[in-house]
Design a protein around this motif. Structure first.
Motif, mmCIF file in Angstrom:
data_model
loop_
_atom_site.group_PDB
_atom_site.id
_atom_site.type_symbol
_atom_site.label_atom_id
_atom_site.label_comp_id
_atom_site.label_asym_id
_atom_site.label_seq_id
_atom_site.Cartn_x
_atom_site.Cartn_y
_atom_site.Cartn_z
ATOM 1 N N GLY A 14 0.830 -1.199 0.000
ATOM 2 C CA GLY A 14 0.000 0.000 0.000
ATOM 3 C C GLY A 14 0.859 1.240 0.000
ATOM 4 N N ASP A 15 0.397 2.310 0.666
ATOM 5 C CA ASP A 15 1.241 3.501 0.701
ATOM 6 C C ASP A 15 1.579 3.896 2.134
ATOM 7 O OD1 ASP A 15 -1.211 4.491 1.445
ATOM 8 O OD2 ASP A 15 -1.346 6.006 -0.133
ATOM 9 N N LEU A 16 2.523 4.847 2.217
ATOM 10 C CA LEU A 16 3.068 5.296 3.502
ATOM 11 C C LEU A 16 2.690 6.756 3.758
ATOM 12 C CD1 LEU A 16 6.676 3.849 3.124
ATOM 13 C CD2 LEU A 16 5.053 3.180 4.902
ATOM 14 N N PRO A 17 2.818 7.204 4.995
ATOM 15 C CA PRO A 17 2.610 8.631 5.256
ATOM 16 C C PRO A 17 3.511 9.491 4.377
ATOM 17 C CG PRO A 17 2.728 7.413 7.307
ATOM 18 C CD PRO A 17 3.079 6.443 6.225
ATOM 19 N N HIS A 18 2.952 10.593 3.932
ATOM 20 C CA HIS A 18 3.627 11.520 3.021
ATOM 21 C C HIS A 18 4.051 12.748 3.818
ATOM 22 C CE1 HIS A 18 3.985 14.408 -0.326
ATOM 23 N NE2 HIS A 18 4.064 13.364 -1.141
ATOM 24 N N PRO A 19 5.144 13.406 3.449
ATOM 25 C CA PRO A 19 5.553 14.600 4.201
ATOM 26 C C PRO A 19 4.482 15.676 4.263
ATOM 27 C CG PRO A 19 6.821 14.355 2.166
ATOM 28 C CD PRO A 19 6.127 13.063 2.413
#
Length: 359
Positions: free
Chosen positions: A138-143
């Motif tokens: 999936g995806d990760l936290p983004h800045p």
């Protein structure tokens, strides 16, 4: 060793085949269906070598797989054959289900029957190496999710223990194949290893993917499409570094383990495109900067915002590190495309003209 490589005419697969033939004494049996993304021109540097042989076989064809195993008697399988383009999986998911799930199942069963017939010593030495993607996580936290703070390395990375959360038909089909491979180890004892890699780039990449698409569009004066704001972050891995890592895993990796392979190069898509433009401004200068061709288009449905690999396990346990920085690898890639326009034309003829998919 005799290594059966599935998908060996594809982008990563051909890099693996070239690496093995050029840098080891092992033999390769390349099994590839030759879909639109498979091209034997990517293997002209090794196809006359006596340690290389090609078999045009669909991994969904059990009888043909059984024939290949019986004839060549491989010591290991490196399974790279897959449909891999997210946009295509949105437009037409059925090919992804068939190849990535049914094909992997068929290959596992053919491998298992062959493996069961080996001597105990050969069974113990045998390896089934399944090559997968970081997109299964999936995806990760983004800045941008961090209250606007500038990106820092405290943001989480994908590890081998990260839970699966695939977002696209492509990544869901790869997640399914990963689960099948691990189940064949747990249930049947088939000695399997799984690797999950970050975004690859480099020579011989089919021009539906971001970097070759941008290079070729830029040279032809066409728009350089950026999905959404272009702030999606990917970890970029030079394909030849990946090939070295994969060979290390299949030869010295431990059965039952998962290894994440990344390039330590987190870049926003917009930054990648602008870097390509800057390099082209130097290598093939024209009156206006290539960045003037950048255009923003509707984002991909379900687009993951950030991927990032923690490759500590590869470094600590298998002593692997990427040799290319993003800057050196990208320049090599651009120079290759500039020098191989004929290859670029051949792989697109009659199959794909860099049109937008997955809308």
């Amino acid at each position: 060793m005799k290594i059966l490589v599935t998908g060996g005419a594809g982008f990563i697969g051909s890099a693996v085949v070239r690496h093995i033939i050029k840098n080891t004494q092992d033999s390769v049996i390349n099994v590839d269906k030759l879909t639109y993304a498979g091209n034997l021109e990517s293997l002209v540097s090794v196809d006359k070598n006596e340690r290389y042989v090609f078999e045009q076989v669909d991994i969904c064809d059990r009888a043909e797989l059984d024939r290949v195993f019986a004839h060549y008697q491989p010591d290991a399988v490196m399974h790279l054959a897959a449909e891999s383009h997210v946009d295509r999986s949105i437009t037409g998911p059925s090919d992804f289900i068939q190849t990535n799930i049914v094909g992997t199942y068929t290959l596992l069963e053919s491998t298992r029957e062959y493996w069961n017939g080996l001597s105990e010593q050969a069974k113990k030495a045998f390896r089934f190496h399944h090559i997968s993607t970081d997109e299964v996580y999936g995806d990760l936290p983004h800045p941008d999710d961090q209250d606007g703070q500038i990106y820092n390395h405290k943001l989480p990375l994908f590890t081998e223990e990260t839970s699966y959360g695939p977002s696209s038909p492509y990544s869901a089909s790869k997640a399914s194949s990963d689960h099948l491979v691990r189940a064949w180890l747990r249930t049947y004892g088939l000695p399997t290893i799984v690797t999950n890699c970050s975004n690859n780039y480099g020579p011989y990449h089919f021009p539906e993917k971001l970097i070759p698409l941008v290079i070729l569009n830029a040279l032809e004066g066409k728009p350089l499409p950026i999905y959404g704001k272009g702030d999606q972050i990917r970890d970029w891995l030079f394909v030849e570094d990946h090939a070295r890592a994969l060979y290390k895993v299949v030869t010295v990796g431990n059965v039952g383990e998962t290894y994440n392979i990344g390039g330590h190069n987190e870049k926003q898509n917009l930054e990648v495109v602008k870097t390509i433009c800057s390099i082209l401004d130097v290598l093939v200068p024209k009156e206006t900067p290539y960045s003037k061709q950048i255009t923003y288009v509707t984002d991909r449905p379900g687009h993951d915002r950030r991927y990032a690999i923690d490759a500590t396990k590869m470094s600590d346990e298998l002593n692997w590190q990427p040799e290319e920085t993003f800057e050196t690898g990208l320049r090599k890639t651009i120079e290759w495309y500039l020098a191989n326009q004929e290859w670029c034309q051949h792989v697109q003829d009659g199959t794909y003209q860099r049109e937008r998919l997955g809308i």
